[in-house]
Design a protein around this motif. Sequence first.
Motif, short mmCIF file in Angstrom:
data_model
loop_
_atom_site.label_atom_id
_atom_site.label_comp_id
_atom_site.label_asym_id
_atom_site.label_seq_id
_atom_site.Cartn_x
_atom_site.Cartn_y
_atom_site.Cartn_z
N TYR A 93 71.07 -101.09 -15.43
CA TYR A 93 71.87 -102.21 -15.91
C TYR A 93 70.94 -103.24 -16.55
O TYR A 93 69.71 -103.11 -16.48
CB TYR A 93 72.67 -102.83 -14.77
N ASP A 94 71.51 -104.29 -17.12
CA ASP A 94 70.65 -105.28 -17.77
C ASP A 94 69.79 -106.03 -16.76
O ASP A 94 68.77 -106.61 -17.12
CB ASP A 94 71.47 -106.26 -18.61
N TRP A 95 70.18 -106.00 -15.47
CA TRP A 95 69.43 -106.75 -14.45
C TRP A 95 68.79 -105.84 -13.39
O TRP A 95 68.03 -106.31 -12.55
CB TRP A 95 70.36 -107.74 -13.76
N LEU A 96 69.13 -104.54 -13.40
CA LEU A 96 68.69 -103.64 -12.34
C LEU A 96 68.32 -102.27 -12.90
O LEU A 96 69.06 -101.69 -13.69
CB LEU A 96 69.82 -103.46 -11.31
N ASP A 97 67.17 -101.78 -12.44
CA ASP A 97 66.76 -100.40 -12.70
C ASP A 97 66.53 -99.76 -11.33
O ASP A 97 65.56 -100.08 -10.64
CB ASP A 97 65.49 -100.37 -13.53
N SER A 98 67.45 -98.87 -10.93
CA SER A 98 67.43 -98.30 -9.58
C SER A 98 67.37 -96.78 -9.64
O SER A 98 68.19 -96.14 -10.30
CB SER A 98 68.69 -98.74 -8.81
N HIS A 99 66.39 -96.21 -8.93
CA HIS A 99 66.26 -94.76 -8.83
C HIS A 99 66.71 -94.34 -7.42
O HIS A 99 66.30 -94.94 -6.42
CB HIS A 99 64.83 -94.32 -9.08
N HIS A 100 67.53 -93.28 -7.37
CA HIS A 100 68.17 -92.85 -6.14
C HIS A 100 67.65 -91.48 -5.71
O HIS A 100 67.87 -90.49 -6.39
CB HIS A 100 69.68 -92.77 -6.32
N THR A 101 66.97 -91.42 -4.57
CA THR A 101 66.56 -90.13 -4.03
C THR A 101 67.77 -89.33 -3.59
O THR A 101 67.81 -88.10 -3.76
CB THR A 101 65.59 -90.33 -2.84
N PHE A 102 68.78 -90.02 -3.04
CA PHE A 102 70.01 -89.37 -2.58
C PHE A 102 71.20 -89.92 -3.36
O PHE A 102 71.12 -90.98 -3.98
CB PHE A 102 70.20 -89.59 -1.08
N SER A 103 72.31 -89.18 -3.33
CA SER A 103 73.51 -89.56 -4.08
C SER A 103 73.89 -91.02 -3.80
O SER A 103 73.96 -91.44 -2.64
CB SER A 103 74.66 -88.63 -3.71
N PHE A 104 74.15 -91.75 -4.89
CA PHE A 104 74.43 -93.19 -4.77
C PHE A 104 75.03 -93.67 -6.08
O PHE A 104 74.67 -93.18 -7.15
CB PHE A 104 73.14 -93.96 -4.47
N ASP A 105 75.92 -94.64 -6.00
CA ASP A 105 76.55 -95.23 -7.18
C ASP A 105 77.22 -94.10 -7.98
O ASP A 105 77.97 -93.32 -7.43
CB ASP A 105 75.51 -96.00 -7.99
N GLU A 106 76.91 -93.97 -9.25
CA GLU A 106 77.53 -92.92 -10.07
C GLU A 106 76.76 -91.61 -10.03
O GLU A 106 77.20 -90.61 -10.62
CB GLU A 106 77.67 -93.41 -11.51
N ALA B 184 65.58 -107.71 -12.19
CA ALA B 184 65.11 -108.63 -13.22
C ALA B 184 64.89 -110.03 -12.65
O ALA B 184 65.49 -110.41 -11.63
CB ALA B 184 66.11 -108.68 -14.37
N PRO B 185 64.04 -110.85 -13.30
CA PRO B 185 63.78 -112.21 -12.82
C PRO B 185 65.07 -113.02 -12.65
O PRO B 185 65.93 -113.05 -13.53
CB PRO B 185 62.90 -112.80 -13.94
N GLY B 186 65.19 -113.65 -11.48
CA GLY B 186 66.32 -114.52 -11.21
C GLY B 186 67.66 -113.83 -11.01
O GLY B 186 68.68 -114.50 -10.86
N LYS B 187 67.67 -112.50 -10.98
CA LYS B 187 68.91 -111.74 -10.84
C LYS B 187 68.97 -111.07 -9.48
O LYS B 187 68.03 -111.11 -8.70
CB LYS B 187 69.03 -110.70 -11.95
N GLY B 188 70.12 -110.40 -9.20
CA GLY B 188 70.21 -109.70 -7.93
C GLY B 188 71.59 -109.18 -7.62
O GLY B 188 72.51 -109.23 -8.45
#
Length: 239
Positions: A16-29, A50-54
Motif C-alpha cells: 500500500y502507499d503506507w505499508l509494505d508487508s511480506h507474509h510468511t503465512f497466509s494473511f490479508d489477500e 512509511a514515516p508517520g503512518k501506521g
Amino acid sequence: MKKVIHKADTRGRSLYDWLDSHHTFSFDEYFDSERINFGALRVLNDDRVAPGKGFQTHPHKNMEVISIPLKGDLEHQDSLKHKDTIKEGEIQVMSAGTGIMHSEYNRNDDRPSEFLQIWVFPNKQNVPPRYENAVISDLIRKNEISEIVSPYPGNGKGLWIYQQAWFSIADLDKDSLQLYKMKSKESLGVYIFIIEGSIMIKDIELRRRDGIGVYDTEEVEFKATEKSRVLLIEVPPHQ
C-alpha cells in the motif's frame, strides 16, 4: 528431522502507499492452503511502515500478538489505555483474550519503521486482555541462543504468553555453530527465521528473511555463514 522451507521471495505481499508487508503465512489477500500456519504459529509478517503512518485502531481476539521492532520507533495505543513507544532492542506482547482494540504507528516522520508482527494461537481462550513490553537487548548474549519469550511469567527471561511457546534470538558471528534443543517434548518443532545474514542447516542454506520449520526432532544444529541475527520460535501443534 523433517522440515518445511519458506524462501523470502516466495512470501505473500501486501503493498500500500503506507505499508509494505511480506507474509510468511497466509494473511490479508494472500492465501496458500499449504502455508496457513506452523503449529501454533499463525502469522509472521515482515512489515515496513512509511514515516508517520501506521495501522489504525482495529480489534484482536483470542490471539497472542508479538511485535519486534527492527528499525525505527513503533507507537502502540490500545483500549486498555496503554500508550507506549518501542524501538529496536525491545519487544511488545499483547494477549488479546476476550477482545482488545489497538493501533500501531511509525513514530518517526523522517524514516520508515520496520518490525516483525507475529501471531500465536493461545492455549487459553477468553482471558482478560493484557499488554506488556520490555527491553530484550539486555537478555541477548553474543554467539548464544537467548530466550526472550516463554510460557512462564516472572522467570527473568523476557516476556510471557498464553502458550507453550518459546521465542529466542541468536546474534552470531561468522562460523558460529549453534545447537537448539527443544524445550518441551510436546512441541511440534521450531520455526527459524533469518532476520539478517545467512546460516546453514545440514546442506540447506538460508539467507535474509528465509524461514524453515523443523520438526520430528529433539534438536537442530546450524552454523552462521556470515554475521547473522536469527529468530527461533518453538511451538506446540495447533489443536
